[in-house]
Scaffold this motif. Structure first.
Motif, PDB file in Angstrom:
ATOM      1  N   THR A 146       0.857  -1.182   0.000  1.00  0.00           N
ATOM      2  CA  THR A 146       0.000   0.000   0.000  1.00  0.00           C
ATOM      3  C   THR A 146       0.890   1.226   0.000  1.00  0.00           C
ATOM      4  OG1 THR A 146      -1.719  -1.165   1.232  1.00  0.00           O
ATOM      5  CG2 THR A 146      -1.826   1.241   1.208  1.00  0.00           C
ATOM      6  N   HIS A 147       0.639   2.102  -0.937  1.00  0.00           N
ATOM      7  CA  HIS A 147       1.366   3.373  -1.063  1.00  0.00           C
ATOM      8  C   HIS A 147       0.386   4.477  -0.699  1.00  0.00           C
ATOM      9  CE1 HIS A 147       3.687   6.655  -2.725  1.00  0.00           C
ATOM     10  NE2 HIS A 147       2.824   6.857  -3.711  1.00  0.00           N
ATOM     11  N   SER A 148       0.739   5.268   0.304  1.00  0.00           N
ATOM     12  CA  SER A 148      -0.142   6.346   0.766  1.00  0.00           C
ATOM     13  C   SER A 148       0.647   7.631   0.932  1.00  0.00           C
ATOM     14  CB  SER A 148      -0.763   5.995   2.120  1.00  0.00           C
ATOM     15  OG  SER A 148      -1.487   4.797   2.054  1.00  0.00           O
ATOM     16  N   VAL A 149       0.045   8.731   0.510  1.00  0.00           N
ATOM     17  CA  VAL A 149       0.598  10.056   0.765  1.00  0.00           C
ATOM     18  C   VAL A 149      -0.513  10.925   1.341  1.00  0.00           C
ATOM     19  CG1 VAL A 149       2.468  10.010  -0.930  1.00  0.00           C
ATOM     20  CG2 VAL A 149       0.216  10.759  -1.630  1.00  0.00           C
ATOM     21  N   PHE A 150      -0.162  11.669   2.364  1.00  0.00           N
ATOM     22  CA  PHE A 150      -1.099  12.590   3.008  1.00  0.00           C
ATOM     23  C   PHE A 150      -0.494  13.971   2.887  1.00  0.00           C
ATOM     24  CE2 PHE A 150      -1.372   8.403   4.813  1.00  0.00           C
ATOM     25  CZ  PHE A 150      -2.714   8.133   4.632  1.00  0.00           C
ATOM     26  N   PHE A 151      -1.317  14.970   2.546  1.00  0.00           N
ATOM     27  CA  PHE A 151      -0.733  16.251   2.165  1.00  0.00           C
ATOM     28  C   PHE A 151      -1.662  17.430   2.427  1.00  0.00           C
ATOM     29  CE2 PHE A 151      -2.732  14.170  -1.404  1.00  0.00           C
ATOM     30  CZ  PHE A 151      -3.517  15.157  -1.979  1.00  0.00           C
ATOM     31  N   LYS A 152      -1.043  18.588   2.423  1.00  0.00           N
ATOM     32  CA  LYS A 152      -1.743  19.873   2.507  1.00  0.00           C
ATOM     33  C   LYS A 152      -1.318  20.657   1.273  1.00  0.00           C
ATOM     34  CE  LYS A 152      -2.460  23.806   5.569  1.00  0.00           C
ATOM     35  NZ  LYS A 152      -3.873  23.534   5.828  1.00  0.00           N
ATOM     36  N   LEU A 153      -2.292  21.197   0.569  1.00  0.00           N
ATOM     37  CA  LEU A 153      -2.000  21.975  -0.628  1.00  0.00           C
ATOM     38  C   LEU A 153      -1.672  23.421  -0.263  1.00  0.00           C
ATOM     39  CD1 LEU A 153      -4.788  20.643  -3.017  1.00  0.00           C
ATOM     40  CD2 LEU A 153      -2.354  20.044  -3.013  1.00  0.00           C
ATOM     41  N   LEU A 198      -6.305  17.647  -7.808  1.00  0.00           N
ATOM     42  CA  LEU A 198      -7.031  16.406  -7.519  1.00  0.00           C
ATOM     43  C   LEU A 198      -7.434  15.684  -8.795  1.00  0.00           C
ATOM     44  CD1 LEU A 198      -9.185  17.563  -4.465  1.00  0.00           C
ATOM     45  CD2 LEU A 198      -7.080  16.185  -4.438  1.00  0.00           C
ATOM     46  N   SER A 199      -7.769  16.435  -9.831  1.00  0.00           N
ATOM     47  CA  SER A 199      -8.100  15.825 -11.120  1.00  0.00           C
ATOM     48  C   SER A 199      -6.875  15.143 -11.734  1.00  0.00           C
ATOM     49  CB  SER A 199      -8.639  16.895 -12.067  1.00  0.00           C
ATOM     50  OG  SER A 199      -8.868  16.366 -13.350  1.00  0.00           O
ATOM     51  N   LEU A 216      -8.560  10.730  -0.641  1.00  0.00           N
ATOM     52  CA  LEU A 216      -9.098  10.813   0.713  1.00  0.00           C
ATOM     53  C   LEU A 216      -9.178  12.258   1.183  1.00  0.00           C
ATOM     54  CD1 LEU A 216      -6.680   8.091   2.114  1.00  0.00           C
ATOM     55  CD2 LEU A 216      -8.998   7.718   1.241  1.00  0.00           C
ATOM     56  N   LYS A 217     -10.182  12.556   1.990  1.00  0.00           N
ATOM     57  CA  LYS A 217     -10.320  13.866   2.614  1.00  0.00           C
ATOM     58  C   LYS A 217     -10.210  13.688   4.122  1.00  0.00           C
ATOM     59  CE  LYS A 217     -14.235  16.119   3.321  1.00  0.00           C
ATOM     60  NZ  LYS A 217     -15.504  16.808   3.092  1.00  0.00           N
ATOM     61  N   GLN A 218      -9.331  14.445   4.742  1.00  0.00           N
ATOM     62  CA  GLN A 218      -9.103  14.369   6.184  1.00  0.00           C
ATOM     63  C   GLN A 218     -10.348  14.821   6.952  1.00  0.00           C
ATOM     64  OE1 GLN A 218      -8.017  13.318   9.094  1.00  0.00           O
ATOM     65  NE2 GLN A 218      -5.911  13.875   8.732  1.00  0.00           N
ATOM     66  N   THR A 219     -10.712  14.067   7.972  1.00  0.00           N
ATOM     67  CA  THR A 219     -11.860  14.441   8.816  1.00  0.00           C
ATOM     68  C   THR A 219     -11.447  14.688  10.262  1.00  0.00           C
ATOM     69  OG1 THR A 219     -12.374  12.117   9.259  1.00  0.00           O
ATOM     70  CG2 THR A 219     -13.497  13.169   7.388  1.00  0.00           C
ATOM     71  N   SER A 220     -10.224  14.348  10.612  1.00  0.00           N
ATOM     72  CA  SER A 220      -9.738  14.508  11.978  1.00  0.00           C
ATOM     73  C   SER A 220      -8.997  15.839  12.129  1.00  0.00           C
ATOM     74  CB  SER A 220      -8.784  13.361  12.320  1.00  0.00           C
ATOM     75  OG  SER A 220      -8.135  13.593  13.544  1.00  0.00           O
ATOM     76  N   THR A 221      -8.935  16.327  13.356  1.00  0.00           N
ATOM     77  CA  THR A 221      -8.154  17.529  13.652  1.00  0.00           C
ATOM     78  C   THR A 221      -6.812  17.177  14.283  1.00  0.00           C
ATOM     79  OG1 THR A 221      -9.237  17.704  15.806  1.00  0.00           O
ATOM     80  CG2 THR A 221     -10.240  18.925  13.969  1.00  0.00           C
ATOM     81  N   LYS A 222      -6.414  15.907  14.203  1.00  0.00           N
ATOM     82  CA  LYS A 222      -5.188  15.448  14.871  1.00  0.00           C
ATOM     83  C   LYS A 222      -3.920  15.707  14.070  1.00  0.00           C
ATOM     84  CE  LYS A 222      -7.657  11.917  17.406  1.00  0.00           C
ATOM     85  NZ  LYS A 222      -7.827  10.490  17.640  1.00  0.00           N
ATOM     86  N   ASN A 223      -4.044  16.206  12.830  1.00  0.00           N
ATOM     87  CA  ASN A 223      -2.872  16.591  12.040  1.00  0.00           C
ATOM     88  C   ASN A 223      -3.266  17.709  11.096  1.00  0.00           C
ATOM     89  OD1 ASN A 223      -3.583  15.527   9.328  1.00  0.00           O
ATOM     90  ND2 ASN A 223      -3.604  13.576  10.411  1.00  0.00           N
ATOM     91  N   ASP A 245      -4.785  17.791   4.745  1.00  0.00           N
ATOM     92  CA  ASP A 245      -6.175  17.921   4.284  1.00  0.00           C
ATOM     93  C   ASP A 245      -6.625  16.749   3.417  1.00  0.00           C
ATOM     94  OD1 ASP A 245      -6.605  20.441   5.510  1.00  0.00           O
ATOM     95  OD2 ASP A 245      -5.601  21.442   3.822  1.00  0.00           O
ATOM     96  N   TYR A 246      -5.691  16.142   2.692  1.00  0.00           N
ATOM     97  CA  TYR A 246      -6.036  15.108   1.719  1.00  0.00           C
ATOM     98  C   TYR A 246      -5.055  13.950   1.767  1.00  0.00           C
ATOM     99  CZ  TYR A 246      -9.009  18.712  -0.221  1.00  0.00           C
ATOM    100  OH  TYR A 246      -9.959  19.672  -0.361  1.00  0.00           O
ATOM    101  N   GLY A 247      -5.449  12.877   1.129  1.00  0.00           N
ATOM    102  CA  GLY A 247      -4.570  11.734   0.970  1.00  0.00           C
ATOM    103  C   GLY A 247      -4.843  11.038  -0.340  1.00  0.00           C
ATOM    104  N   LEU A 248      -3.851  10.329  -0.805  1.00  0.00           N
ATOM    105  CA  LEU A 248      -3.990   9.423  -1.947  1.00  0.00           C
ATOM    106  C   LEU A 248      -3.484   8.078  -1.476  1.00  0.00           C
ATOM    107  CD1 LEU A 248      -2.358  11.609  -4.756  1.00  0.00           C
ATOM    108  CD2 LEU A 248      -4.806  11.364  -4.270  1.00  0.00           C
ATOM    109  N   THR A 249      -4.197   7.039  -1.816  1.00  0.00           N
ATOM    110  CA  THR A 249      -3.744   5.702  -1.466  1.00  0.00           C
ATOM    111  C   THR A 249      -4.003   4.767  -2.638  1.00  0.00           C
ATOM    112  OG1 THR A 249      -3.823   3.970   0.229  1.00  0.00           O
ATOM    113  CG2 THR A 249      -5.905   5.037  -0.322  1.00  0.00           C
ATOM    114  N   MET A 250      -3.116   3.816  -2.790  1.00  0.00           N
ATOM    115  CA  MET A 250      -3.241   2.832  -3.860  1.00  0.00           C
ATOM    116  C   MET A 250      -2.478   1.595  -3.437  1.00  0.00           C
ATOM    117  SD  MET A 250      -0.702   4.765  -6.550  1.00  0.00           S
ATOM    118  CE  MET A 250      -1.254   6.381  -6.046  1.00  0.00           C
ATOM    119  N   GLU A 251      -2.776   0.501  -4.096  1.00  0.00           N
ATOM    120  CA  GLU A 251      -2.100  -0.753  -3.787  1.00  0.00           C
ATOM    121  C   GLU A 251      -1.419  -1.301  -5.025  1.00  0.00           C
ATOM    122  OE1 GLU A 251      -4.779  -2.517  -0.166  1.00  0.00           O
ATOM    123  OE2 GLU A 251      -5.392  -3.015  -2.217  1.00  0.00           O
TER     124      GLU A 251
END
Length: 97
Positions: free
Chosen positions: A3-10, A23-24, A41-48, A51-57
């Motif tokens: 699983t490859h995941s990146v979480f980011f803020k634009l 995003l497109s 993915l769209k972040q829903t938590s306030t713990k970090n 704002d967004y993530g991309l994940t793929m396998e």
């Protein structure tokens, strides 16, 4: 399975044309060989601060390695990632149990 995941803020505000463009462009990565179970993915938590993530396998390391050097992936990184992403965290992993 990898699983490859990146979480980011634009760098751009939510709802901006730049956000939509990024995003497109990211969604097109789903068409690259070896990519399965792609999700934006769209972040829903306030713990970090992300704002967004991309994940793929990927089925195996070879598919993941081919993705990393695929010209369309490199074009996305060179055109969008550096110019649009303020900060990010990448996590790549395999299930061990």
């Amino acid at each position: 399975m990898i699983t490859h995941s990146v979480f980011f803020k634009l760098k751009f505000p939510k709802g901006s044309t730049e956000e939509a463009s990024f995003l497109s462009a990211a969604a097109k990565l789903t068409t690259l060989p070896g990519v399965i179970n792609f999700a934006t993915l769209k972040q829903t938590s306030t713990k970090n601060d992300f704002d967004y993530g991309l994940t793929m396998e990927f089925e195996n390391q070879e598919d993941y390695d081919r993705y990393n050097v695929h010209q369309e992936h490199l074009n996305f990184v060179n055109t969008y990632w550096g110019a649009y992403v303020e900060k990010f965290m990448e996590i790549d992993y395999e299930v061990i149990g």
